[in-house]
Design a protein around this motif. Structure first.
Motif, mmCIF file in Angstrom:
data_model
loop_
_atom_site.group_PDB
_atom_site.id
_atom_site.type_symbol
_atom_site.label_atom_id
_atom_site.label_comp_id
_atom_site.label_asym_id
_atom_site.label_seq_id
_atom_site.Cartn_x
_atom_site.Cartn_y
_atom_site.Cartn_z
ATOM 1 N N LYS A 169 0.881 -1.089 -0.163
ATOM 2 C CA LYS A 169 0.064 0.124 -0.069
ATOM 3 C C LYS A 169 0.768 1.232 0.021
ATOM 4 N N LEU A 170 0.414 2.321 -0.458
ATOM 5 C CA LEU A 170 1.010 3.807 -0.692
ATOM 6 C C LEU A 170 0.118 4.709 -0.048
ATOM 7 N N PRO A 171 0.587 5.690 0.350
ATOM 8 C CA PRO A 171 -0.509 6.689 0.696
ATOM 9 C C PRO A 171 -0.934 7.646 -0.816
ATOM 10 N N MET A 172 -2.113 8.089 -0.363
ATOM 11 C CA MET A 172 -2.525 9.124 -1.452
ATOM 12 C C MET A 172 -1.961 10.390 -1.137
ATOM 13 N N PRO A 173 -1.787 11.396 -2.111
ATOM 14 C CA PRO A 173 -1.604 12.839 -1.790
ATOM 15 C C PRO A 173 -2.779 13.521 -1.065
ATOM 16 N N GLY A 174 -2.421 14.505 -0.153
ATOM 17 C CA GLY A 174 -3.513 15.183 0.314
ATOM 18 C C GLY A 174 -4.404 15.674 -0.280
ATOM 19 N N MET A 175 -5.738 15.241 -0.369
ATOM 20 C CA MET A 175 -6.747 15.644 -1.297
ATOM 21 C C MET A 175 -7.988 16.179 -0.470
ATOM 22 N N LEU A 232 -12.095 16.883 -0.478
ATOM 23 C CA LEU A 232 -13.255 16.258 -0.904
ATOM 24 C C LEU A 232 -13.691 16.887 -2.236
ATOM 25 N N GLU A 233 -13.399 17.973 -2.304
ATOM 26 C CA GLU A 233 -13.917 19.071 -3.599
ATOM 27 C C GLU A 233 -12.758 18.689 -4.688
ATOM 28 N N THR A 234 -11.379 18.021 -4.529
ATOM 29 C CA THR A 234 -10.497 17.821 -5.213
ATOM 30 C C THR A 234 -10.675 16.552 -6.104
ATOM 31 N N LYS A 235 -10.377 16.578 -7.484
ATOM 32 C CA LYS A 235 -10.324 15.503 -8.311
ATOM 33 C C LYS A 235 -8.841 14.899 -8.753
ATOM 34 N N GLY A 236 -8.733 13.555 -8.707
ATOM 35 C CA GLY A 236 -7.546 13.206 -9.041
ATOM 36 C C GLY A 236 -7.347 12.234 -10.177
ATOM 37 N N TYR A 237 -6.306 12.318 -10.948
ATOM 38 C CA TYR A 237 -6.101 11.176 -11.769
ATOM 39 C C TYR A 237 -4.534 10.784 -12.012
ATOM 40 N N LEU A 238 -4.599 9.581 -11.738
ATOM 41 C CA LEU A 238 -3.341 8.708 -11.727
ATOM 42 C C LEU A 238 -2.572 8.840 -13.211
ATOM 43 N N VAL A 239 -1.499 9.101 -13.357
ATOM 44 C CA VAL A 239 -0.659 9.223 -14.541
ATOM 45 C C VAL A 239 0.802 8.548 -14.313
ATOM 46 N N ASN A 240 1.090 8.309 -15.533
ATOM 47 C CA ASN A 240 2.705 7.810 -15.434
ATOM 48 C C ASN A 240 3.487 9.042 -16.243
ATOM 49 N N LEU A 241 4.527 9.527 -15.283
ATOM 50 C CA LEU A 241 5.437 10.478 -15.748
ATOM 51 C C LEU A 241 6.836 10.225 -15.565
ATOM 52 N N GLU A 242 7.360 9.890 -16.974
ATOM 53 C CA GLU A 242 8.806 9.490 -17.180
ATOM 54 C C GLU A 242 9.005 8.286 -16.088
ATOM 55 N N ASP A 243 7.956 7.261 -16.205
ATOM 56 C CA ASP A 243 7.874 6.031 -15.494
ATOM 57 C C ASP A 243 8.160 6.243 -14.068
ATOM 58 N N SER A 244 7.604 7.186 -13.528
ATOM 59 C CA SER A 244 7.282 7.540 -12.158
ATOM 60 C C SER A 244 5.790 7.665 -11.948
ATOM 61 N N LEU A 245 5.375 7.570 -10.633
ATOM 62 C CA LEU A 245 3.870 7.371 -10.258
ATOM 63 C C LEU A 245 3.637 8.913 -10.051
ATOM 64 N N MET A 291 0.236 12.336 -10.462
ATOM 65 C CA MET A 291 -1.226 12.430 -10.343
ATOM 66 C C MET A 291 -1.527 14.050 -10.760
ATOM 67 N N LEU A 292 -2.463 14.032 -11.709
ATOM 68 C CA LEU A 292 -3.160 15.284 -12.061
ATOM 69 C C LEU A 292 -4.252 15.612 -10.977
ATOM 70 N N MET A 293 -4.280 16.826 -10.490
ATOM 71 C CA MET A 293 -5.176 17.242 -9.178
ATOM 72 C C MET A 293 -5.793 18.745 -9.831
ATOM 73 N N TRP A 294 -6.949 18.730 -9.422
ATOM 74 C CA TRP A 294 -7.875 19.951 -9.973
ATOM 75 C C TRP A 294 -8.826 19.994 -8.990
ATOM 76 N N GLU A 295 -9.574 21.211 -8.694
ATOM 77 C CA GLU A 295 -10.759 21.468 -7.897
ATOM 78 C C GLU A 295 -11.976 21.177 -8.885
ATOM 79 N N LYS A 296 -13.025 20.558 -8.266
ATOM 80 C CA LYS A 296 -13.835 20.051 -9.268
ATOM 81 C C LYS A 296 -14.749 21.254 -9.858
#
Length: 416
Positions: A270-276, A278-291, A293-298
Motif C-alpha cells: 500500500k502507498l499513501p494518497m497525496p493530500g486531497m 473532498l472537492e478535489t479530483k485526482g487522475y493517476l498518470v505515468n510521468l517518465e516511468d514514475s507515479l 497525479m493530476l489534481m484539480w478542483e471539481k
C-alpha cells in the motif's frame, strides 16, 4: 570448315555464368558486423521488421529471438519520452452504433496521426474495459464480472482469450470483479490479476487470483493488506506494475490508499494518497516511468497541479500547469508530462505544461465525445503462446451492423 580455335575460345569466353542473387545473412560480413545489423534492426518499427522477416532465414530467426525482442522494446519505449512523440491507445465509442473504437494516436508538434485498429474484442459484447498495456501487450475485459479477458498485441495483430478461473464470482456475495495486468521481467511472464469485490455494505477484503501466461493457470494470492479496490480495472500500469485506488479499513478508520502488486514477492503493497480534499479530483498518470497525479478542483477544472511520488520523500508537487481553457475533459497524460484533453466537439489536443501552449490537435471521426480514455502504449514484437491473428470477420460484422442501424432496423445482439 571447322571454326578456328581462336573463334571458339572467343565464344566460350563470351559466355557468362548465371549467378543467383545472394540474400544477405544476419552477419552481413561483407558490409556490416553482426552487432551493427542487430543495432539497426532493433530500432525499426514493428511493421518494418515483420516485412524484413522475409528477407532471409537468418533475419527471420534473429527477429524472433527473445533477446532481440527485449532489445527492440527497450529502444521503442525509451525513445518516446525523449522525442516528445508518445503514441497512446485511445478507447472511445462510435457516435451512432456506440461500438467500441480502439485507435492509436500520435500527438506531436510535427505531425499528428490516427490509426484505427482491428478490435479483437467481440463486437456483440456491449461492455468493454481497456485494462492497460505493458510491453506491447494490451489487456481487454468485459465488466462487471471480468468473464471475458483478452490479451492483444496491436502491432503484431494477434490476440488470445485467457481461460477463466474455476472459482467464479458469487453473484449474491460479490458486487463486481476488477482486472489488472502485470509483467514479470525476471520470468518473462505476463500476469492477469482478478480481484473479486464484495458488496459496498461490507468491509470484507477483495479476493485475489493471478493468471500466469507461463504456467497458463490461476492461483490464489493473499490479500494481507485487506484493501477493497474502487474500479473495474487497475488505474495505471508503470513498468509492468499495476496500481489501484482502494479503500482500507484499519485502526485509523476508513481511508483511500493506493495499492500496487510487488512482482518479486507476488504480494500487494500500500502507498499513501497525496493530500486531497473532498472537492478535489485526482487522475493517476505515468510521468517518465514514475507515479504521478493530476489534481484539480471539481469547480475549477482549468487549473491543474501535477504531483509526483518519490520512493524516499513521498508525494511532492512538481508544478502548476496554470490556466487551461477550451477543453471539456482531461483524459490523460503522456509520459513526458504533456496533458491530453478533449473539447465538447470531440477534438483531442495536447497541452504542454512547461510552455502553457497547445502543441497538437486531432479529431477522431465518428467518435462519441465524452466517452474517451487514453492509455500509454509502446509497440513490441512480443507474442504469447496460443495467440492467433485478429479476424477480419469481426470488422465485417461490425460494418454490417452499422449498415442495419443506418437502415433503421432494431438489432438484438447475440453470440451466435
Amino acid at each position: 570448315m571447322p571454326p578456328s580455335k581462336g573463334k571458339g575460345k572467343g565464344k566460350k569466353k563470351g559466355k557468362s555464368k548465371k549467378t543467383k542473387n545472394r540474400a544477405p545473412d544476419a552477419t552481413c560480413n561483407c558490409i556490416f558486423r553482426r552487432e551493427i545489423i542487430i543495432n539497426i534492426l532493433s530500432r525499426l518499427p514493428v511493421k518494418t521488421l515483420i516485412q524484413f522477416r522475409c528477407v532471409c532465414k537468418p533475419w527471420r530467426k534473429l527477429i524472433s529471438k527473445p533477446k532481440f525482442i527485449a532489445t527492440h522494446f527497450r529502444h521503442s519505449s525509451s525513445l518516446q519520452p525523449s522525442t516528445g512523440s508518445s503514441p497512446v491507445l485511445l478507447h472511445t465509442r462510435h457516435l451512432k452504433s456506440y461500438d467500441h473504437l480502439l485507435s492509436l494516436i500520435n500527438l506531436s508538434s510535427e505531425s499528428s496521426s490516427v490509426v484505427e485498429l482491428d478490435n479483437p474484442f467481440p463486437f456483440f459484447l456491449q461492455s468493454m474495459v481497456v485494462v492497460g498495456s505493458c510491453n506491447g501487450i494490451v489487456c481487454l475485459c468485459q465488466p462487471p464480472w471480468g468473464d471475458v479477458i483478452t490479451l492483444w498485441n496491436p502491432a503484431m495483430r494477434q490476440s488470445r482469450t485467457v481461460p477463466l478461473s474455476k472459482r467464479e464470482p458469487i453473484m449474491e456475495a460479490h458486487s463486481s470483479v476488477s482486472i489488472g495486468l502485470a509483467y514479470d521481467s525476471q520470468e518473462n511472464d505476463f500476469l492477469v490479476l482478478s480481484l473479486k469485490r464484495f458488496g459496498p455494505e461490507t468491509v470484507i477484503a477483495d479476493e485475489v487470483e493471478m493468471f500466469s501466461t507461463m504456467s497458463f493457470s490461476w492461483e490464489r494470492v493473499p490479500n494481507e493488506v485487506g484493501f477493497r479496490v474502487l474500479g473495474l480495472s487497475c488505474n495505471l500500469i508503470i513498468k509492468g506494475v499495476p496500481y489501484w485506488s482502494a479503500l482500507l479499513e484499519d485502526a485509523y478508520g476508513s481511508r483511500e490508499v493506493l495499492v500496487c502488486f510487488d512482482l518479486s514477492k507476488k504480494v500487494f503493497d500500500k502507498l499513501p494518497m497525496p493530500g486531497m480534499r473532498l472537492e478535489t479530483k485526482g487522475y493517476l498518470v505515468n510521468l517518465e516511468d514514475s507515479l504521478g497525479m493530476l489534481m484539480w478542483e471539481k469547480t475549477d477544472k482549468y487549473n491543474v497541479d501535477i504531483w509526483v511520488m518519490d520512493d524516499e520523500d513521498g508525494w511532492s508537487k512538481k508544478c502548476n500547469v496554470g490556466v487551461l481553457f477550451g477543453f471539456d475533459k482531461i483524459i490523460g497524460c503522456l509520459r513526458n508530462g504533456n496533458i491530453v484533453a478533449e473539447d465538447e466537439n470531440g477534438v483531442f489536443f495536447l497541452f504542454d505544461p512547461v510552455t502553457s501552449s497547445v502543441k497538437a490537435k486531432v479529431c477522431i471521426d465518428n467518435a462519441n465525445s465524452g466517452s474517451s480514455m487514453i492509455f500509454n502504449y509502446s509497440e513490441s514484437l512480443v507474442l504469447i503462446e496460443g495467440m492467433l491473428p485478429v479476424k477480419k470477420q469481426a470488422a465485417r460484422d461490425k460494418l454490417a451492423r452499422e449498415n442495419l442501424l443506418k437502415a433503421g432496423m432494431n438489432i438484438k445482439a447475440s453470440t451466435t
